[in-house]
Scaffold this motif. Structure first.
Motif, PDB file in Angstrom:
ATOM      1  N   ALA A  60       4.907  -4.147   8.348  1.00 18.49           N
ATOM      2  CA  ALA A  60       5.127  -3.364   7.125  1.00 18.49           C
ATOM      3  C   ALA A  60       6.160  -4.038   6.228  1.00 18.49           C
ATOM      4  N   ASP A  61       7.222  -4.583   6.841  1.00 14.57           N
ATOM      5  CA  ASP A  61       8.249  -5.264   6.035  1.00 14.57           C
ATOM      6  C   ASP A  61       7.683  -6.516   5.376  1.00 14.57           C
ATOM      7  N   THR A  62       6.845  -7.234   6.092  1.00 16.47           N
ATOM      8  CA  THR A  62       6.241  -8.446   5.535  1.00 16.47           C
ATOM      9  C   THR A  62       5.343  -8.098   4.350  1.00 16.47           C
ATOM     10  N   ARG A  63       4.548  -7.039   4.526  1.00 18.44           N
ATOM     11  CA  ARG A  63       3.664  -6.633   3.437  1.00 18.44           C
ATOM     12  C   ARG A  63       4.465  -6.169   2.212  1.00 18.44           C
ATOM     13  N   ARG A  64       5.585  -5.489   2.480  1.00 16.87           N
ATOM     14  CA  ARG A  64       6.425  -5.026   1.357  1.00 16.87           C
ATOM     15  C   ARG A  64       7.003  -6.222   0.608  1.00 16.87           C
ATOM     16  N   THR A 100      -1.035  -2.651  -2.047  1.00 16.02           N
ATOM     17  CA  THR A 100      -1.921  -1.755  -1.300  1.00 16.02           C
ATOM     18  C   THR A 100      -1.801  -2.032   0.200  1.00 16.02           C
ATOM     19  N   ALA A 101      -1.790  -3.322   0.558  1.00 18.52           N
ATOM     20  CA  ALA A 101      -1.625  -3.683   1.976  1.00 18.52           C
ATOM     21  C   ALA A 101      -0.267  -3.250   2.489  1.00 18.52           C
ATOM     22  N   ALA A 102       0.760  -3.331   1.666  1.00 14.18           N
ATOM     23  CA  ALA A 102       2.101  -2.915   2.075  1.00 14.18           C
ATOM     24  C   ALA A 102       2.135  -1.424   2.349  1.00 14.18           C
ATOM     25  N   ASP A 103       1.470  -0.627   1.502  1.00 13.99           N
ATOM     26  CA  ASP A 103       1.429   0.822   1.722  1.00 13.99           C
ATOM     27  C   ASP A 103       0.713   1.153   3.030  1.00 13.99           C
TER      28      ASP A 103
END
Length: 392
Positions: free
Chosen positions: A157-161, A124-127
């Motif tokens: 965003a990359d870190t969250r993904r 969810t955080a990545a989205d």
């Protein structure tokens, strides 16, 4: 012509000689050999087979038999069957104590659920970070934010993904741990690999069950047999092995069922010779029943004998095996005397021998060769006689 006359002294001498002659003849007559009583059989036609039999008792075996033991040792917690029970394929037979493994599975299941929740959180955080990075990129194109601001949003965003992917990997790892604990628990269970009957159980609830490692003669926990399919395993002399081929007919006799004979076929000839200490070398053969539904209930382990039929000839001239002496000699009754004949034999077995030459049908041969005085030239009386029709 003058009549022949003897002097008195000559007459006195002839009379004693005549008496002595009569006495000598009487002694010879009384001391002549008495006729020997013999048993004879009329030479006739019938069936002759060439066959061989097993050297030692064979055994009734099950087509499927497995001696089950758990992979790991442990205390028996559940014994779901007893000796003589019929079981179905896949049925649980025995379970060892494994509370520790069940606790490990519970722990792994809880860790999987935690990992799944982390997946929801991280993904969810990545989205959200991906949407923010997209918005920062649009603002930079309009000149409202700097390039560094856009790059920071993309990095976030990359870190969250990556965090989302790590959480998903944690779920897979937790699932693998659950599988590992299930495998460990499977080592503590015994399931029936096929439909059958429990022949033997070693151990009771609460006792320790030990696995059977290679080379260690440890009795199995459960002996399972499929008694719906039975066959005979019999040892044959190695000298006879080259004459035995799969498909040859056999006659089967079982000690527990006296008087009964079952037809069968050679199913397999072992590819090796068995060497048993202090016994002759043998080759095992497997024999199947032609009519298994007519054998009745048989127990695995019954002793049995098999006779392999190598060749059969019908309506040939034959004599009983008991009438055949060494070198193919037989004694034939001619009048009240015994005459020796030599025959040329064909097929033979324990009962009959085929006669190719040397006898004719209807002649009578002696079967009581073991009696004293039975030899060529002896005078005989027939004590008993049998016709070919009386023989099978």
């Amino acid at each position: 012509m003058r009549p022949l006359t003897f002097s008195p002294w000559l007459r006195r001498g002839l009379i004693p000689l005549l008496v002595l002659g009569l006495l000598a003849g009487g002694v010879v007559w009384l001391r002549r050999p008495k006729p020997v009583a013999v048993v004879t059989v009329e030479v006739g036609r019938g069936q002759v087979e060439s066959s061989i039999a097993n050297t030692r008792a064979g055994t009734v075996e099950a087509c499927q038999r497995t001696r089950l033991s758990t992979v790991m040792g442990g205390r028996i917690e559940l014994l779901n069957v007893k000796e003589g029970d019929r079981v179905r394929k896949g049925q649980l037979l025995m379970k060892l104590w494994n509370d520790d493994q069940q606790a490990q599975q519970t722990l792994a299941t809880a860790q999987r659920e935690t990992a799944r929740k982390r997946v929801v959180e991280a993904c969810t955080a990545a989205d959200a970070s991906a949407r923010e990075a997209k918005r920062q990129s649009a603002l930079r194109e309009q000149g409202f934010v700097s390039v560094s601001r856009e790059e920071a949003a993309r990095a976030e965003a990359d870190t969250r993904r990556a965090a989302c992917q790590t959480a998903q990997a944690d779920v897979a790892s937790a699932q693998a741990r659950i599988g590992a604990t299930q495998v460990e628990q499977g080592r503590m269970h015994l399931y029936a690999p096929f439909d059958g009957r429990i022949a033997r159980i070693v151990g009771e609830v609460g006792e320790y069950s030990t696995p059977s490692p290679p080379g260690v003669p440890t009795p199995p926990a459960i002996d399972l047999i499929d008694d719906s399919c039975l066959y005979i395993k019999a040892p044959m002399d190695e000298v006879d092995a080259p004459r035995i081929q799969p498909g040859q007919p056999v006659r089967i006799t079982i000690d527990a069922l006296p008087g009964k004979t079952f037809p069968g076929r050679v199913k397999r000839v072992a590819p090796i010779v068995s060497a048993v200490e202090k016994q002759a070398r043998t080759v095992d053969i497997d024999v199947s029943f032609d009519q298994p539904d007519k054998t009745g209930p048989l127990l695995v382990g019954y002793s049995a004998d098999v006779e392999v039929v190598l060749a059969t000839r019908k309506e040939v001239l034959r004599v009983p095996a008991a009438a055949l002496g060494e070198g193919g000699r037989v004694l034939v009754v001619e009048g009240d005397m015994l005459v020796e004949r030599r025959i040329r034999a064909g097929l033979s077995n324990w009962e009959h021998t085929e006669v190719l030459d040397g006898l004719k049908g209807g002649e009578r041969v002696v079967t009581s060769l073991e009696r004293e005085g039975v030899k060529a030239g002896a005078r005989v009386t027939v004590e008993a006689s049998a016709s070919p029709a009386a023989k099978p």
